[in-house]
Design an enzyme around this catalytic site. Structure first.
Site, mmCIF file in Angstrom:
data_model
loop_
_atom_site.group_PDB
_atom_site.id
_atom_site.type_symbol
_atom_site.label_atom_id
_atom_site.label_comp_id
_atom_site.label_asym_id
_atom_site.label_seq_id
_atom_site.Cartn_x
_atom_site.Cartn_y
_atom_site.Cartn_z
ATOM 1 N N GLU A 124 0.653 -1.101 -0.187
ATOM 2 C CA GLU A 124 -0.232 0.142 0.030
ATOM 3 C C GLU A 124 0.866 1.269 -0.071
ATOM 4 O O GLU A 124 2.006 1.138 0.142
ATOM 5 C CB GLU A 124 -1.100 -0.067 1.419
ATOM 6 C CG GLU A 124 -1.648 -1.411 1.147
ATOM 7 C CD GLU A 124 -2.761 -1.481 2.254
ATOM 8 O OE1 GLU A 124 -2.751 -0.430 3.196
ATOM 9 O OE2 GLU A 124 -3.808 -1.890 2.218
ATOM 10 N N GLU A 135 -1.988 -10.318 -5.823
ATOM 11 C CA GLU A 135 -1.895 -10.905 -6.880
ATOM 12 C C GLU A 135 -1.272 -10.461 -8.225
ATOM 13 O O GLU A 135 -0.392 -11.062 -8.829
ATOM 14 C CB GLU A 135 -3.389 -11.411 -7.354
ATOM 15 C CG GLU A 135 -4.432 -11.961 -6.683
ATOM 16 C CD GLU A 135 -5.134 -11.188 -5.318
ATOM 17 O OE1 GLU A 135 -4.289 -10.103 -4.905
ATOM 18 O OE2 GLU A 135 -6.145 -11.607 -5.069
HETATM 19 N N1 THU Z 1 -6.132 -6.751 -1.633
HETATM 20 C C1 THU Z 1 -5.324 -7.604 -2.307
HETATM 21 O O1 THU Z 1 -4.193 -7.735 -2.161
HETATM 22 N N2 THU Z 1 -5.857 -8.682 -2.759
HETATM 23 C C2 THU Z 1 -7.029 -9.042 -3.095
HETATM 24 O O2 THU Z 1 -7.641 -9.914 -3.521
HETATM 25 C C3 THU Z 1 -8.129 -7.962 -2.370
HETATM 26 C C4 THU Z 1 -7.533 -6.673 -1.849
HETATM 27 C C5 THU Z 1 -5.345 -5.663 -0.897
HETATM 28 C C6 THU Z 1 -5.444 -4.354 -1.601
HETATM 29 C C7 THU Z 1 -5.450 -3.538 -0.278
HETATM 30 O O3 THU Z 1 -3.993 -3.419 -0.007
HETATM 31 C C8 THU Z 1 -6.018 -4.252 0.985
HETATM 32 O O4 THU Z 1 -5.885 -5.826 0.222
HETATM 33 C C9 THU Z 1 -7.315 -3.735 1.178
HETATM 34 O O5 THU Z 1 -8.190 -3.682 0.062
#
Ligand code: THU
Length: 210
Positions: A124, A135
């Site tokens: 993030e 992913e």
């Molecule tokens: N996120 C993922 O890494 N993969 C997913 O399949 C869903 C969401 C992450 C993005 C963000 O850093 C956090 O989860 C909350 O949305």
């Protein structure tokens, strides 16, 4: 006949009525807008609370029935060992998540056709919008290392219901991996298996550009 009527203009009285009608419409529009804003501002329920009531009242029209993971029958897959290993790799990758803003750590692991496993975690950023999903991190790592053919991906988060890939990730996985298996799981292990094509029906892809 008045002067204005003779000149083909609308009579003064009619123009006054029109002015009043328009002012009334403007007032009613403003009322409607401020009511909508008040409704939104009044909505300070927690995410779960909001989802529950919205679903009960029919306001949330997303159909989650489609989303119940198909429980993995431990004997149903010839690839069970590979799936377990991939979930373990995703669980491991998750420990590197940089999720200071959402506090939602996700790990992913992508398996290549020659059995290599490439992990990824979500990363993030203070701008929020630059967030990278686990992913996509796993995918771009694999692509930039020269891998080109993939068999399956595992995704792990610490949730009761497993975390499926978001829409943009589905699109990118479809582009570069094709119809792979997506194994979703949590810290207890694998919980569901999907074909990517079932998660991304009627995809837009390069075939449509020809
Ligand atoms: N996120 C993922 O890494 N993969 C997913 O399949 C869903 C969401 C992450 C993005 C963000 O850093 C956090 O989860 C909350 O949305």
């Amino acid at each position: 006949m008045s002067d204005s009527e003779r000149k083909g203009e609308w009579p003064v009285e009619e123009r006054r009525r029109q002015r009043e009608r328009r002012a009334g419409e403007r007032r009613r529009g403003a009322d409607r807008r401020s009511k909508a804003v008040a409704e939104i501002q009044g909505e300070r329920r927690s995410g779960q609370e909001r989802r529950d009531t919205d679903r009960r009242t029919g306001r949330d029209r997303r159909n989650e029935a489609e989303w119940q993971p198909v429980p993995i029958e431990l004997t149903a897959s010839a690839n069970f060992d590979a799936e377990m290993a991939l979930i373990a790799a995703a669980t491991d990758a998750r420990t590197h998540a940089r999720a200071a803003y959402s506090n939602f750590q996700v790990g992913a692991a992508l398996e290549t056709s020659d059995g290599q496993v490439i992990g990824g975690c979500n990363i993030e950023n203070a701008t929020y919008g630059l967030t990278l999903c686990a992913e996509r991190v796993a995918l771009v790592k694999a692509l930039s290392d020269g891998h080109a053919v993939f068999t399956r991906m595992a995704i792990v988060a610490d949730t009761g219901e497993p975390t499926p890939p978001c829409g943009p990730c589905r699109q990118l996985l479809w582009e570069y991996c094709g119809d792979i298996d997506i194994i979703v799981g949590n810290l207890n292990g694998p919980a569901g298996r999907y074909r990517l094509s079932s998660l991304l029906p009627m995809p837009f892809d390069a075939r449509l550009l020809r």
